[in-house]
Design a protein around this motif. Sequence first.
Motif, short mmCIF file in Angstrom:
data_model
loop_
_atom_site.label_atom_id
_atom_site.label_comp_id
_atom_site.label_asym_id
_atom_site.label_seq_id
_atom_site.Cartn_x
_atom_site.Cartn_y
_atom_site.Cartn_z
N PRO A 140 -30.27 39.22 12.56
CA PRO A 140 -31.60 39.23 13.17
C PRO A 140 -31.78 38.32 14.34
CG PRO A 140 -31.66 38.40 10.72
CD PRO A 140 -30.11 38.77 11.39
N GLN A 141 -30.52 37.75 14.98
CA GLN A 141 -30.57 37.11 16.21
C GLN A 141 -30.25 37.78 17.34
OE1 GLN A 141 -30.37 35.05 13.29
NE2 GLN A 141 -32.22 34.39 13.94
N GLY A 142 -29.62 38.89 16.85
CA GLY A 142 -29.25 40.15 17.81
C GLY A 142 -27.70 40.26 18.22
N SER A 143 -27.05 39.23 17.50
CA SER A 143 -25.41 39.45 17.62
C SER A 143 -24.74 40.47 16.73
CB SER A 143 -25.05 38.05 17.29
OG SER A 143 -25.13 37.10 18.01
N MET A 144 -23.82 41.41 17.40
CA MET A 144 -22.92 42.29 16.57
C MET A 144 -21.84 41.37 15.90
SD MET A 144 -24.67 44.99 16.86
CE MET A 144 -23.21 46.34 16.02
N HIS A 145 -21.91 41.16 14.82
CA HIS A 145 -21.03 40.37 13.87
C HIS A 145 -19.69 41.32 13.38
CE1 HIS A 145 -22.70 36.17 13.99
NE2 HIS A 145 -23.72 36.74 13.74
N ILE A 146 -18.52 41.05 13.88
CA ILE A 146 -17.42 41.85 13.46
C ILE A 146 -17.37 41.70 12.01
CG2 ILE A 146 -15.09 42.04 13.56
CD1 ILE A 146 -15.35 41.33 16.68
N GLY A 174 -15.32 48.62 24.21
CA GLY A 174 -16.27 47.54 23.94
C GLY A 174 -15.76 46.42 24.34
N ALA A 175 -16.24 45.02 24.06
CA ALA A 175 -15.75 43.67 24.68
C ALA A 175 -16.03 42.83 23.30
CB ALA A 175 -16.56 43.28 25.99
N LEU A 176 -15.08 41.83 23.12
CA LEU A 176 -15.18 40.79 22.43
C LEU A 176 -16.00 39.53 23.02
CD1 LEU A 176 -11.32 40.73 21.07
CD2 LEU A 176 -13.40 41.58 19.70
N GLY A 177 -16.46 38.79 22.22
CA GLY A 177 -17.47 37.68 22.64
C GLY A 177 -16.55 36.47 22.17
N ARG A 229 -23.62 32.01 11.28
CA ARG A 229 -22.40 32.58 10.40
C ARG A 229 -20.74 32.47 11.58
NH1 ARG A 229 -26.94 35.78 9.81
NH2 ARG A 229 -27.39 36.27 7.60
N GLY A 230 -20.04 32.18 10.87
CA GLY A 230 -18.68 32.16 11.30
C GLY A 230 -18.15 33.53 11.69
N LEU A 231 -18.66 34.51 11.56
CA LEU A 231 -17.97 35.71 12.04
C LEU A 231 -17.95 35.89 13.42
CD1 LEU A 231 -20.11 37.95 9.28
CD2 LEU A 231 -17.58 37.28 9.34
N PRO A 232 -16.76 36.44 13.96
CA PRO A 232 -16.84 36.79 15.61
C PRO A 232 -17.98 37.71 15.78
CG PRO A 232 -14.94 37.70 14.32
CD PRO A 232 -15.50 36.82 13.50
N VAL A 233 -18.13 37.71 17.17
CA VAL A 233 -19.25 38.65 17.77
C VAL A 233 -18.49 39.68 18.56
CG1 VAL A 233 -21.01 38.77 19.39
CG2 VAL A 233 -21.09 36.92 17.59
N LEU A 234 -18.89 40.86 18.57
CA LEU A 234 -18.51 41.85 19.34
C LEU A 234 -19.73 41.86 20.68
CD1 LEU A 234 -16.51 44.19 19.66
CD2 LEU A 234 -18.18 45.72 18.68
N GLU A 235 -19.21 41.45 21.86
CA GLU A 235 -20.17 41.20 22.79
C GLU A 235 -20.84 42.46 23.46
OE1 GLU A 235 -22.53 38.63 24.25
OE2 GLU A 235 -20.70 38.08 23.53
N LYS A 236 -19.96 43.60 23.57
CA LYS A 236 -20.50 44.87 24.00
C LYS A 236 -19.84 46.05 23.13
CE LYS A 236 -20.43 43.41 28.80
NZ LYS A 236 -19.50 43.93 30.23
#
Length: 453
Positions: free
Chosen positions: A278-284, A331-334, A342-349
């Motif tokens: 809901p905060q707009g982050s793409m969580h891997i 894509g790109a990692l965040g 959440r502790g899940l990493p983010v896919l930045e792009k």
Amino acid sequence: MNATSFFIRHALFPVMEKVKGNRIRAYLSELMASQWHSSEQIQAYRMEKLKKLLLHAVEHVPAYHPYRELRPAIEQNPAEALKQFPILTKQAFQSKHQDYISQAVNQSDLIQNRTGGSTGEPVSFYMDRYTVEHYEAARWRGLSWHGIRIGDPSVMIWGSPIELSQQQQKKYELKERFLKNRIMIPAYELRSEKLDEYLEQMNRFRPDYLYGYASALHLLATLVKKSGKQLSFPLKGVVSTAETLFDHQREEIQDVFGCPVINEYGARDGGMIAYECPQGSMHIQAENLWIEVIDLQSRQPVDPGQEGLILVTDLHNLAMPRLRYQIGDVGALGNRACSCGRGLPVLEKVGGREEDIFVGTDGHYIHGHLFTHIARNLNEIQQFQVIQHKPDQITLKIVVSDGDRSRMDRDVRTFVDQIKEKVGNPEVHVEYVSEIPVSASGKVRPAIREFAL
């Protein structure tokens, strides 16, 4: 409460668990807990999974037998050991795909699958139920972030699954309706003359969410907006998948349907990769897979935030491991934590497909998304497709509109001039067409490169 939802959650799934050993809800429960672990805890869990996978691959998978000498390195640091395995392209996998089947599995338990082949030859591969159930659990976790539960009703804006007889089609629709609580609207039949039929169908079914291709959802929203009509019920969300979701598409879909647009990123041959919170982050979906991003030219790892080719290593597919599998996306990692906690990493792009990357006449790269941004400012360009045959040769297909032809010609000239400026003065052939063809699945590709990087 929706009766079919109640049946699926409280009868169907418990029976599947008891009779067939289905563990989707068990895996979902694990994922719901682990998402709140620290990033360090999640990474440690993934490292153990990766070590198990790599040791299994070198021992039991013929394609990876030559790398048995890496066992000490795998034991010591599986993440670094993984980098010593070759990048696996789709072409290389297809040429010897039988060599990737584990000798430790019963082949009668394997589930065959294949990609849609929308950008080339379809890729056939195998999974087992263990892998599939982890994919499903990851999807339901992502949907749960938006209040959507297993069995909630949905409408899919999708392509035809396979060529079916009339009897098979009816059986398929009944299974979708009563075992999955969803109905389907063909993505390739979205036309203004069918809109009333589809709106009546949705208003009668009252789904909690829509699910489909970004381009198809955007087209549906555009048709609804032009009609001045609306749905008679609220939606929890609209889930966009299978294509790049552009900002202007998100904005119009949200405006028309009055609910959040949720971005889902996955690949049939790569699994459920990331989900938008809901905060707009793409969580891997990190418990299920290992993601690497490499440079387009050097094929070496890039820093977080830098765009490159995405490599996927499925941590659960012991039946047919594909290490460092190049799914064809960029894509790109965040390197940031999300405010959702959440502790899940983010896919930045999530940049789309490798085939969307164009090559300038001087060798530089241009993302095909650029052409969509250019066209947005040209009112007479309703639909287009840019095809790069060679670095200096491009075809621009334009759908002829009912507007003023002189204004269209002006906008097309502007479009051509900007393509030439960005790509480096290539030859641009303009072709006026009645429609942009879609694939059998219903997907639309605005930019296509026809040659290898």
